[in-house]
Design a protein around this motif. Sequence first.
Motif, short mmCIF file in Angstrom:
data_model
loop_
_atom_site.label_atom_id
_atom_site.label_comp_id
_atom_site.label_asym_id
_atom_site.label_seq_id
_atom_site.Cartn_x
_atom_site.Cartn_y
_atom_site.Cartn_z
N ALA A 171 91.67 23.04 42.22
CA ALA A 171 90.67 23.24 41.18
C ALA A 171 89.86 21.98 40.88
N ASN A 172 90.38 20.80 41.28
CA ASN A 172 89.76 19.56 40.83
C ASN A 172 89.20 18.66 41.94
N SER B 88 89.70 29.49 40.16
CA SER B 88 89.83 28.36 39.25
C SER B 88 88.63 28.22 38.33
N ASP B 89 87.53 28.88 38.66
CA ASP B 89 86.35 28.85 37.78
C ASP B 89 86.59 29.66 36.51
N SER B 90 87.52 30.61 36.56
CA SER B 90 87.74 31.47 35.39
C SER B 90 89.19 31.51 34.93
N LYS C 160 90.49 28.72 44.76
CA LYS C 160 89.40 27.86 44.28
C LYS C 160 88.33 28.68 43.56
N VAL C 161 88.06 29.87 44.08
CA VAL C 161 87.13 30.76 43.39
C VAL C 161 87.68 31.15 42.02
N ASP D 250 81.73 22.77 48.29
CA ASP D 250 82.23 21.40 48.40
C ASP D 250 81.29 20.57 49.26
#
Length: 293
Positions: free
Chosen positions: A97-98, A39-41, A36-37, A268
């Motif tokens: 990611a979403n 997925s920001d990049s 998840k971290v 979240d």
Amino acid sequence: MSNNYNVLSNLKLMDKGIFFMLLSAMLGSMSGAVAKVLSDSMDPIEIVFYRNLLGVLMILYSFKKVSVSFEFSKMHLLFLRGFFGTIAMLLYFYTIANIPLGEAVILNKTSPFFVTILAYYLMKESISIHTIFALIIGFIGVAFIIKPFDFEISQGHVFGVLGGFFAAAAYATIKKIKDIYDARVIMLSFMGVGTVLPLLIFLFTPYAEFKVHTDPFVWAMITLMAVFSTVSQWFLTRAYSLSKASIIGVIGYSSIPFAVGFGIMLGDSIPDMLTFLGIALIAFGGYLVGKKK
């Protein structure tokens, strides 16, 4: 005396399978948090590619330490395990990611329900009214999380359920080949396909663009995720090899509190009451699926 020995032997195998699944659930939740971290990049397809590439290198290195024999007669099942597992991972990372991490994990944990259904059709395992009732409870829980009555079902939630189905298909193939191949060979089939398939997507489709990342933090996170997920996959493969698929699937729900906690730490929102109710129903349904009559 012989019967007592057999019972103790089965309990020992069951305890080891449950223990391995608990470790797999914990490490899998940690891997999801790292994903998840990332997925920001990074695109989810990139995450799958790098995660599996490092995993392949780790498994190949392990072969240097302890070699294994290879059986060619069931290679098609090895490929199916890899293909189903890769599709499940692509859907899972997209979901992470979403949507909130806890919801992504619990939707992925619908796999025991699909395992039960696939086991009925593919392995001729019996399915009772008790089990059908448990499946209904579980899928009602899915409805509470997805909230279809709002007529705004997100793509992330749909992909989460589809990921659970493909994960179940992958687990079903493990049961078919667990006595033929070493756990590392089964893992290598999964990670090998998980490296090649994203690469083909990069080369021949417009859905993702391959990028060379130079940020040390990104590579540290990729490495950490690869270690967590590879070890988690090894424990998961061993757990399904040692114990009944339905029971091990239930133990996998121990990842839910980890995932919810990690998700809140990463920003979240706290799940609403319907989501908590859905989580409880899915976990309860999973428990009933694995519970003996």
